[in-house]
Write an enzyme that holds these catalytic residues in place. Structure first.
Site, mmCIF file in Angstrom:
data_model
loop_
_atom_site.group_PDB
_atom_site.id
_atom_site.type_symbol
_atom_site.label_atom_id
_atom_site.label_comp_id
_atom_site.label_asym_id
_atom_site.label_seq_id
_atom_site.Cartn_x
_atom_site.Cartn_y
_atom_site.Cartn_z
ATOM 1 N N SER A 133 1.157 -1.279 -0.035
ATOM 2 C CA SER A 133 -0.105 -0.447 0.037
ATOM 3 C C SER A 133 1.015 1.167 0.248
ATOM 4 O O SER A 133 2.298 1.163 1.255
ATOM 5 C CB SER A 133 -0.843 0.263 1.384
ATOM 6 N N GLU A 140 -0.610 19.077 -5.018
ATOM 7 C CA GLU A 140 -1.657 19.656 -5.917
ATOM 8 C C GLU A 140 -2.994 18.165 -4.982
ATOM 9 O O GLU A 140 -4.434 19.098 -4.975
ATOM 10 C CB GLU A 140 -2.294 18.646 -7.117
ATOM 11 N N SER A 141 -2.477 17.564 -4.279
ATOM 12 C CA SER A 141 -3.367 16.598 -3.363
ATOM 13 C C SER A 141 -3.085 15.502 -2.924
ATOM 14 O O SER A 141 -2.013 15.083 -2.548
ATOM 15 C CB SER A 141 -4.926 16.102 -4.100
ATOM 16 N N HIS A 146 -2.911 0.517 -3.395
ATOM 17 C CA HIS A 146 -3.431 -1.084 -2.887
ATOM 18 C C HIS A 146 -3.209 -2.308 -3.666
ATOM 19 O O HIS A 146 -3.408 -2.502 -5.129
ATOM 20 C CB HIS A 146 -4.502 -1.522 -2.133
ATOM 21 N N CYS A 161 -6.971 19.481 -7.307
ATOM 22 C CA CYS A 161 -7.325 20.509 -7.848
ATOM 23 C C CYS A 161 -6.654 20.687 -8.659
ATOM 24 O O CYS A 161 -5.968 20.786 -9.089
ATOM 25 C CB CYS A 161 -6.579 21.160 -6.337
#
Length: 757
Positions: A133, A140-141, A146, A161
């Site tokens: 994971s 930007e975010s 996984h 964003c």
């Protein structure tokens, strides 16, 4: 004896007298000694148990320290509470790759880099027994995934964003994470948060990526959002100088093989592939500014529905203009007509034409039409003008035209195949303003026709037409109704054009004479198709969808058009006559039951013997008839409808002589028939029931029988009215009592009641 007995009793029970205070003291001392011994001999006390166990150390965090990019200007991007979310599922990946923390981390970092995003830090965790994971924090975010190595599956999501599109990252993810021989991938792109649609980068609000970043757009809902698609492939995504162009191939999960798929793969009965999408050919979808224009699976239905109802509403269309229509399919349908001698196609976007020629060649394919070029754009009849349509028409036919247009420069039909008015785009606003519409109508001959595709069809749940989604279309209607050149307007729709809702179209006529051809019978249309449409090299019909019966379905607009029209304010006059009034009584003549008849028929005779004949008939009321009651509606509804052409043929037959019955019938039609009030239909209604026995009078005030729908208060019918068009037959026949008719009074019809508008 007594003393001896008492002595034996005390000896037997062994009871002794003890002071209670002594007893309590002994017990307390014993308990204290026991507690002391227990404490002294017991285990040593443990330290107090902590309320929260000590936290285990977190795995090490790998951080990528990135200096702020030199070209990053926070003022240039949009800082609003909105973003894009890309969800990707891939299976068929090598298990070793999915279990390698190092290789997966590199793929993640490379994906972020290739997407032009900025990685701030990431953390990956190797799972036991298998799997990894990872999550990466972006400027930007974020990005995360996984893995399931044994199943060969990874699920990944990327959220950013700003307005930079994420769709191009899909191919990058497949390339970097799809390590395997039989890779299958599905993905979805969603718009999240609260987007300010007015916050466009360009001052003119055109040519901006936000044209496609709308979760309500066709492109988003049909292509980007659905995740369970076996095939979803981007063919073209580009910005021309005018608009955004997107072309995609798609196979939906629940799609099943078409007729052509079955032939191609030789499917036999019982083959399980009949009910799966395994061999389904992809449908190619074409979008402009996120709005679906057409598709490979339904372009025949759409463009035949757009072109031919209007073309067959003109008696002899020779010169045709097309506004827009860059894909060439509208041009293809026009070139199927033998009558056509010239087609001028005015399209502003030459880049779009070349894109569609390359990626949608079937749209402009005229190779099967005998006498036409292989590509419709190359046909000698085609004159392609790359120019703004509004400017082109205004310069030649508008108020500022340098010279009046000659007869050869006028068109019989103009087809507006552009973005529908509801999009509200700058292009559609220019195309549908009054100035441009008037110049198009000026470019038409006196019996010319304009055809417009007007977007999705309304529903009866829609609000008043001048508000909400339908408002731009209502503005278009109002603009057309206000123009002196317009005489008639018809709306129709078709549900098989490949859109989520039925598609709507409009035929606009400069002469009411087009009403006759628009309302032609199915056999008349079929004959015109036989006479007008070109033959093909393949011997197949050139029209695969449109025919006479299809056209018949276009002649009655669905109820929603009438419903919305009657929500106009003020309510149009004719909307009060959409249905027969259940509160009004019906007075019907019954030939088989004279006693219960509300009417009595009498005749005036003259002559004797064989020369005896009826000179006049009278119908009297046997009961009181209130004003507004319906008079003989069943008889009137059975009126005979004849075209003017049929009547003319009957008159011609009389000239051959010896056919007295035809002569008598024509005389009957002349006396008891009346023209349809729907101007231009050239239809005659002939009363054949008892109603024709009612005597007529020339004085309107003397009459007590009149039309169900009175004359329009404006002195003429509206140019656009779904009510008049949908109920034209009822309005042509039904009659009512215009005043109270007392028992014994004669029924009298106004002689000219069918001549009023």
């Amino acid at each position: 004896m007594v003393a001896e007995a008492n002595h034996r009793h005390h000896d037997d029970t062994a009871r002794y007298a003890v002071d209670i205070r002594v007893f309590v003291s002994v017990i307390v001392i014993a308990m204290a000694i026991s507690f002391g011994i227990g404490v002294g001999l017991g285990p040593t006390a443990s330290p107090p148990i902590a309320a929260v166990p000590a936290a285990t150390p977190l795995p090490p965090v790998t951080s990528v320290q990135v200096a702020q990019p030199n070209d990053f200007d926070p003022d240039e991007d949009l800082h609003e509470p909105a973003g894009q979310h890309l969800l990707v599922d891939i299976k068929g990946i090598e298990g070793d790759f999915l279990d390698s923390e190092e290789r997966l981390a590199k793929a993640m970092v490379d994906t972020v880099s290739a997407a032009g995003l900025t990685m701030l830090s990431y953390h990956c965790h190797k799972l036991i027994p298998k799997g990894v994971s990872c999550v990466g924090v972006l400027l930007e975010s974020h990005i995360s995934f996984h893995t399931w190595p044994d199943e060969g599956v990874i699920t990944l999501d990327l959220f950013t964003c700003g307005s930079k599109p994420l769709i191009p990252v899909v191919s990058t993810i497949k390339e970097l994470f799809g390590i395997g021989l039989n890779i299958e991938m599905q993905w979805s792109h969603e718009l999240r948060g609260f987007r300010n649609k007015n916050n466009l980068k360009n001052d003119d609000k055109s040519n901006d990526n936000y044209a496609a970043l709308d979760h309500n757009s066709d492109l988003s809902q049909m292509i980007w959002s659905p995740i369970d698609c076996p095939l979803k492939e981007q063919i073209v995504s580009t910005l021309t100088k005018v608009q955004r162009v997107d072309i995609w191939d798609l196979v939906g999960l629940e799609e099943t093989p078409s007729h052509q798929d079955a032939i191609k793969h030789n499917l036999q009965p019982g083959d399980p592939r009949w009910t799966t999408s395994e061999i389904v050919s992809p449908t190619r979808y074409f979008f402009l500014d996120g709005v679906l224009q057409s598709s490979s699976g339904s372009h025949h239905e759409y463009h035949e529905s757009l072109v031919h109802p209007g073309m067959f509403s003109h008696a002899d269309p020779k010169r045709v203009a097309i506004v827009g229509g860059a894909e060439g399919a509208t041009l293809r349908e026009v070139l199927k007509h033998k009558t056509v001698e010239k087609v001028v196609m005015v399209e502003i976007d030459d880049e779009l034409i070349e894109i569609v020629k390359t990626h949608l060649p079937m749209m402009s394919d005229c190779s099967d039409l005998i006498g036409r070029a292989a590509n419709c754009f190359d046909d000698p009849l085609t004159n392609l003008v790359v120019e703004d349509a509004k400017g082109w028409f205004m310069q030649r036919y508008g108020p500022g035209a340098l010279k009046p247009a000659s007869e050869e420069e006028l068109f019989d039909v103009v087809i507006v195949d552009a973005i529908e008015p509801q999009t509200g785009s700058p292009i559609s606003k220019d195309l549908y303003d009054t100035e441009h519409l008037e110049s198009i109508l000026k470019s038409l001959t006196d019996d010319g026709i304009m055809i417009i595709q007007i977007g999705r069809a309304p529903t009866i749940l829609d609000p008043r037409p001048d508000i909400g989604y339908n408002a731009p279309r209502e503005a278009l209607f109002k603009n057309l109704e206000a123009l002196d050149e317009v005489e008639a307007m018809f709306v129709y729709e078709d549900p098989h054009c490949g859109f989520n809702e039925p598609r709507a179209f409009m035929v606009v006529c400069k002469s009411s004479a087009c009403r006759r051809l628009f309302y032609a019978t199915s056999d008349e249309i079929d004959y015109e198709i036989y006479a007008r449409i070109l033959r093909t090299h393949s011997k197949a019909r050139a029209l695969s969808y449109f025919d006479g019966v299809t056209h018949l379905g276009y002649q009655v607009a669905p109820k929603a058009w009438e419903t919305l029209y009657c929500r106009r304010e003020p309510t149009p006059f004719e909307c009060s006559y959409r249905h027969l009034d259940f509160k009004k009584r019906i007075f019907e003549y019954d030939f088989e039951n004279e006693e219960k008849n509300p009417f009595e028929i009498k005749a005036d005779w003259e002559g004797e013997g064989e020369s005896k004949k009826i000179t006049a008939t009278h119908v009297y009321a046997k009961v009181d008839i209130p004003a507004g009651s319906y008079i003989m509606p069943e008889h009137l509804a059975s009126s005979l409808t004849l075209s003017q052409k049929a009547i003319d043929n009957l008159r011609d037959n009389i000239g051959y002589g010896g056919v007295a019955v035809i002569e008598d019938f024509v005389a009957f039609v002349d006396e008891f028939g009346h023209d349809s009030m729907a101007e231009g239909t050239n239809r005659t209604l002939v009363e054949v029931g008892a109603s024709y026995l009612i005597r007529t009078v020339k004085n309107k005030d003397e009459a007590n029988i009149g039309r169900w729908i009175p004359a329009h208060p404006d002195g003429r019918r509206p140019k656009y009215s779904p009510v008049y068009e949908r109920h034209r037959l009822s309005f042509d026949v039904f009659a009512v009592a215009t005043k109270d008719i007392p028992k014994g009074a004669e029924l009298l019809k106004y002689e000219y009641m069918w001549d009023e508008p």
